[in-house]
Enzyme design. Structure first.
Site, PDB file in Angstrom:
ATOM      1  N   ASP A  10       9.772  -1.398  12.330  1.00  0.00           N
ATOM      2  CA  ASP A  10       8.721  -0.091  11.989  1.00  0.00           C
ATOM      3  C   ASP A  10       7.704  -0.665  12.870  1.00  0.00           C
ATOM      4  OD1 ASP A  10       6.986   2.313  11.400  1.00  0.00           O
ATOM      5  OD2 ASP A  10       6.915   1.064   9.183  1.00  0.00           O
ATOM      6  N   LYS A  69       1.018   0.076  14.281  1.00  0.00           N
ATOM      7  CA  LYS A  69       0.658  -0.582  13.752  1.00  0.00           C
ATOM      8  C   LYS A  69      -0.417  -2.019  14.194  1.00  0.00           C
ATOM      9  CE  LYS A  69       3.661  -0.934  10.202  1.00  0.00           C
ATOM     10  NZ  LYS A  69       3.639  -0.268   8.859  1.00  0.00           N
ATOM     11  N   ASP A 109      11.947  -4.280   7.146  1.00  0.00           N
ATOM     12  CA  ASP A 109      11.206  -2.845   6.609  1.00  0.00           C
ATOM     13  C   ASP A 109      12.781  -2.036   6.114  1.00  0.00           C
ATOM     14  OD1 ASP A 109       9.565  -0.539   5.681  1.00  0.00           O
ATOM     15  OD2 ASP A 109       9.114  -0.194   7.597  1.00  0.00           O
ATOM     16  N   GLU A 115       6.228   6.704   6.666  1.00  0.00           N
ATOM     17  CA  GLU A 115       7.858   7.426   7.526  1.00  0.00           C
ATOM     18  C   GLU A 115       9.094   7.093   6.535  1.00  0.00           C
ATOM     19  OE1 GLU A 115       8.486   3.263   8.046  1.00  0.00           O
ATOM     20  OE2 GLU A 115       6.289   4.179   8.262  1.00  0.00           O
ATOM     21  N   ARG A 127       9.419   7.321   3.926  1.00  0.00           N
ATOM     22  CA  ARG A 127       9.279   8.572   2.664  1.00  0.00           C
ATOM     23  C   ARG A 127       9.817   9.874   3.312  1.00  0.00           C
ATOM     24  NH1 ARG A 127       3.263   8.704   1.786  1.00  0.00           N
ATOM     25  NH2 ARG A 127       3.397   6.439   1.901  1.00  0.00           N
TER      26      ARG A 127
END
Length: 573
Positions: free
Chosen positions: A178, A185, A196, A257, A259
């Site tokens: 991620d 990030k 993740d 992302e 969800r």
């Protein structure tokens, strides 16, 4: 690494690295002596002789070094030429680290693991990937992973035994890395995002263990796999995605992302698999660590009974859980959008963002859905490899159970993850000082629980009926074995069984020991969530101990008047 096999053969034959990944490993001076003719069949057409020589010239092991020859499909790595007394303790891990680092990355690697588990269990996985996701309407998974080198995928393992009475679906978030997407990030928050996929990993491990132990109901493991990457095709803020539920989502944060992929996963479990119980597990929000801390996962559910069961199962197996606020009528408005059914990130980050993230997932099966939905956010516990000791819990209560009052054979029933364990056995007090009972070679291990048949050299020192003994040393996790009395085959038989009463038969040792929560010296044997799922759904298992440890079916402490609220289920107005 669980399914990586190392084979030593005189010749493995020639192959394209893209179809059979290759790691060339050795000390640098030995690698320089390998002629090109010996390795070209394994490297061509992807790697030329010039590239091979250039890679060797760049290697500078200190203590190790590696150089990719073709992405992560072909790598040459150098081991240290000498091992001194300073680095010899870690020398045994050099090869392990290099193999782990040089394995093929991304969604492809996850699918390989899923296929291997399916082959072991005799299950053919269903895999939907790349453009087929878009065609079939999985806009969440496809939108998150479409910019990555390895295309996104939805993979499903299904166990459908005869005589099943209900259908259960475990949905795991499998974001293999991620970056945050275009909402990228920072340099301090991106490292570690290879974890993740912790939710999907836990689901895969628990599915394998549950089926091998004999799962009596229909069980589906749904893996939502994608890499949230940056590229020309990456999802942009302000894009609108149509998800599998038929609802549209305005993207206002590409770093939210998880969800999105889980929304597609739970919708598929509801619409295509006909699940009665849907549990999704994910490293979903950083706010979870603030809401419930580093060591407790967060649970959000539409059922008060299942909320209590999750908490109780966590206490029994060691994967601790604490509830979040479930109130969609007050929180779901955070996702209000003027151009779509909802946004994917909250407007106010101070308004219980972890609860809101779970509600986003629930909205895609409907808040009035009659089944049971459970959401487990394990973002912080996945990063915590151990639980620190607590002085207040340094000597948990241990219960001993013996067939005869004077017998030197005793059965020790406990949560192995939480008991005072020495590396060689169980430490017990006695009149002659501390007594260490060695563990048998094949203890019965199941779901973090242990039934150990030990031999005590001084049976007269064993505690009497219903008494307990305190451990003198502590080397495990600080969770006292909750409900130890209930772990015995007959409730209330703690202590010695008097007279001619026979002890209930003890289960035979498993050839494939589970012990997912077994922790010595504070280290976790498997990732967070495996033991929790096995304990929570133990009632559906043929394994005797898992039946006993499962909190489902037990009395739940619910205040009078709450029952009329239909298990906290709400209809969104």
């Amino acid at each position: 690494m669980a399914n990586v096999g190392l084979q030593f053969q005189a010749s493995a034959g020639d192959a394209d690295p893209q179809s059979r990944p290759l790691l060339l490993l050795g000390q640098l001076h030995h690698l320089h002596r390998v002629p090109w003719s010996h390795v070209r069949g394994k490297l061509q057409p992807r790697v030329t002789e010039e590239l091979w020589q250039a890679a060797l010239s760049t290697l500078n092991p200190n203590p190790t070094d590696s150089c990719p020859l073709y992405l992560n499909y072909a790598t040459v790595a150098a081991l240290p030429c000498r091992v001194s007394r300073h680095n010899s303790p870690s020398a045994t891990h050099f090869i392990t680290r290099l193999v782990r680092t040089c394995l093929p990355p991304g969604v492809h690697r996850c699918i390989v693991e899923i296929n291997k588990v399916g082959k072991e269990l005799g299950i053919v996985p269903t895999i939907i990937r790349d453009e087929e996701l878009k065609t079939r309407g999985f806009g969440g998974i496809y939108g998150v992973g479409k910019a990555a080198l390895h295309p996104p995928a939805l993979a499903v393992l299904s166990h459908t035994p005869d005589g099943a009475t209900q259908t259960i679906a475990w949905v795991g978030k499998g974001i293999v890395y991620d970056t945050g997407g275009l909402s990228i990030k920072g340099k301090t928050t991106m490292p570690g995002m290879k974890r993740d996929c912790g939710g999907a990993a836990a689901v895969l491990g628990a599915f394998r263990a549950a089926i091998k132990q004999g799962f009596k109901d229909n069980l589906h493991a749904v893996f939502c796999l994608a890499e949230n990457s940056v590229g020309p095709n990456a999802t942009r803020p302000d894009d609108i995605h149509l998800l599998y539920s038929g609802k549209t989502v305005e993207i206002n944060n590409t770093d939210a992302e998880g969800r999105l992929v889980l929304a597609d996963g739970v919708s598929y479990a509801c619409k295509d698999l006909g699940a009665d119980i849907i549990l999704d597990m994910a490293t979903l929000t950083g706010a979870q660590g603030i809401a419930t801390g580093k060591y407790h996962a967060a649970v959000l559910t539409n059922s008060a009974e299942w909320e209590a069961a999750c908490v109780k199962a966590g206490r029994k197996c060691g994967d601790l859980v604490h509830p979040l606020v479930y109130c969609p009528e007050l929180h779901f408005s955070e996702f209000t959008s003027a151009v779509a059914d909802m946004k994917n990130s909250v407007a106010d980050r101070d308004n219980s963002p972890s609860s809101c993230a779970g509600l986003f997932i629930a909205s895609h099966i409907g808040f009035d859905w009659p089944g049971v939905w459970v959401h487990l956010d394990i973002a912080a516990p996945v990063h915590a490899v151990s639980v620190p000791s607590s002085p207040a819990r340094a000597a948990p209560t241990l219960w001993l159970w013996s067939c005869q009052p004077s017998s030197s054979e005793i059965f020790y029933v406990c949560d192995l993850a939480s008991s005072p364990l020495a590396p060689s056995g169980l430490i017990l007090p006695g009149n002659r000082g501390c007594c260490v009972l060695p563990f048998p070679s094949q203890p019965v291990l199941c779901g973090g629980l242990g039934v150990l048949c030990l031999t005590h050299p001084h049976p007269e020192e064993l505690p009497g009926l219903g008494q307990s003994t305190q451990g003198l040393a502590y080397h495990g996790r600080p969770l006292a074995p909750a409900g130890a009395r209930d772990l015995l085959p007959e409730k209330g038989t703690v202590g010695h069984v008097q007279g001619s009463q026979k002890a209930p038969p003890m289960p035979q040792p498993h050839t494939q020991s589970l012990c997912p929560a077994l922790c010595l010296q504070g280290e976790r044997a498997t990732g967070f969530g495996v033991a929790l799922l096995l304990a929570l759904f133990g009632r559906a298992s043929e394994d005797h101990l898992l039946n006993l440890v499962s909190p489902l079916g037990c009395e739940v402490d619910v205040e009078e008047g709450d029952m009329g609220r239909d298990s906290k289920r709400r209809r969104l107005v």
